[in-house]
Write an enzyme that holds these catalytic residues in place. Structure first.
Site, PDB file in Angstrom:
ATOM      1  N   GLY A   1      18.862  68.030  71.601  1.00 15.05           N
ATOM      2  CA  GLY A   1      17.494  67.811  72.051  1.00 15.05           C
ATOM      3  C   GLY A   1      16.934  69.125  72.564  1.00 15.05           C
TER       4      GLY A   1
ATOM      5  CD  GLN B   1      15.255  72.610  76.872  1.00 18.08           C
ATOM      6  OE1 GLN B   1      15.041  71.612  76.211  1.00 18.08           O
ATOM      7  NE2 GLN B   1      16.475  73.023  77.181  1.00 18.08           N
TER       8      GLN B   1
ATOM      9  CB  CYS C   1      20.319  71.303  80.120  1.00 23.18           C
ATOM     10  SG  CYS C   1      18.610  71.829  79.869  1.00 23.18           S
ATOM     11  CG  LEU C   2      20.339  73.442  74.106  1.00 23.41           C
ATOM     12  CD1 LEU C   2      19.411  73.497  72.899  1.00 23.41           C
ATOM     13  CD2 LEU C   2      21.748  73.870  73.723  1.00 23.41           C
TER      14      LEU C   2
ATOM     15  CG  HIS D   1      18.059  65.926  79.271  1.00 24.88           C
ATOM     16  ND1 HIS D   1      19.186  66.297  79.960  1.00 24.88           N
ATOM     17  CD2 HIS D   1      17.484  67.085  78.851  1.00 24.88           C
ATOM     18  CE1 HIS D   1      19.277  67.626  79.972  1.00 24.88           C
ATOM     19  NE2 HIS D   1      18.263  68.121  79.300  1.00 24.88           N
ATOM     20  CD  GLU D   2      15.782  67.281  75.459  1.00 22.16           C
ATOM     21  OE1 GLU D   2      15.057  68.203  75.865  1.00 22.16           O
ATOM     22  OE2 GLU D   2      17.026  67.380  75.386  1.00 22.16           O
TER      23      GLU D   2
ATOM     24  CG  HIS E   1      13.572  69.745  79.712  1.00 20.77           C
ATOM     25  ND1 HIS E   1      13.948  70.749  80.578  1.00 20.77           N
ATOM     26  CD2 HIS E   1      14.708  69.392  79.057  1.00 20.77           C
ATOM     27  CE1 HIS E   1      15.238  70.988  80.444  1.00 20.77           C
ATOM     28  NE2 HIS E   1      15.736  70.164  79.533  1.00 20.77           N
TER      29      HIS E   1
HETATM   30 NI    NI Z   1      17.659  70.071  78.859  1.00 23.17          NI
END
Ligand code: NI
Length: 153
Positions: A46, A51, A94-95, A136-137, A140
């Site tokens: 995701g 991000q 998380c990236l 989660h996304e 963000h």
């Molecule tokens: Ni994330």
């Protein structure tokens, strides 16, 4: 190839409250494709627009590509429409927060409303990993990280 660069904490763009997408054009479609490229290259499932430094309400997800079943999905202006009372705990990564996972308790099933790249309204219900991922996304887009939640037992 894309010019988009993955952003990492503590980059302030990750704490922005993102603005709704209002223009559904080829540029938006190109952004979605580039975001998917960045996500796959980083071995993620995701990725939300902030991000990669874009403060617009949009994220991409592919919950199953790591099982050999590619399923790229794009969510524009996503909103949670319904959440189950039942809760599931998942260790989320998380990236933008390398080398860290956080056990987060979230509704186990959610119904999401969003727009596709043509601006058409969509609705879908998600369970399992995908349910945690869309929450989660979506977080963000309001500058919220999985690490902001209390660690679940
Ligand atoms: Ni994330």
């Amino acid at each position: 190839m894309t010019d988009l660069q993955l952003r990492f904490v503590p980059d302030p763009v990750l704490r922005a409250v993102c603005a709704p997408v209002t223009v559904f054009d080829a540029e938006l479609a190109a952004l979605a494709k580039d975001m998917l490229d960045v996500m796959y290259a980083a071995s993620g499932r995701g990725l939300a627009a902030p991000q990669v430094g874009i403060t617009q309400r949009m994220f991409v997800m592919d919950a199953t590509w790591k099982q050999g079943v590619p399923d790229p999905q794009v969510f524009v202006n996503p909103e949670l429409a319904d959440c189950s009372d039942e809760v599931a705990v998942l260790a989320e990564g998380c990236l933008s927060i390398p080398d860290r996972t956080s056990r987060v308790a979230r509704p186990a099933q959610v119904t999401l409303r969003w727009q596709d790249l043509d601006g058409a309204l969509q609705v879908g219900t998600f369970t399992g990993f995908a349910a945690a991922c869309v929450q989660h996304e979506r977080d963000h887009l309001d500058g919220i990280f999985c690490t902001d939640y209390p660690e679940a037992p």
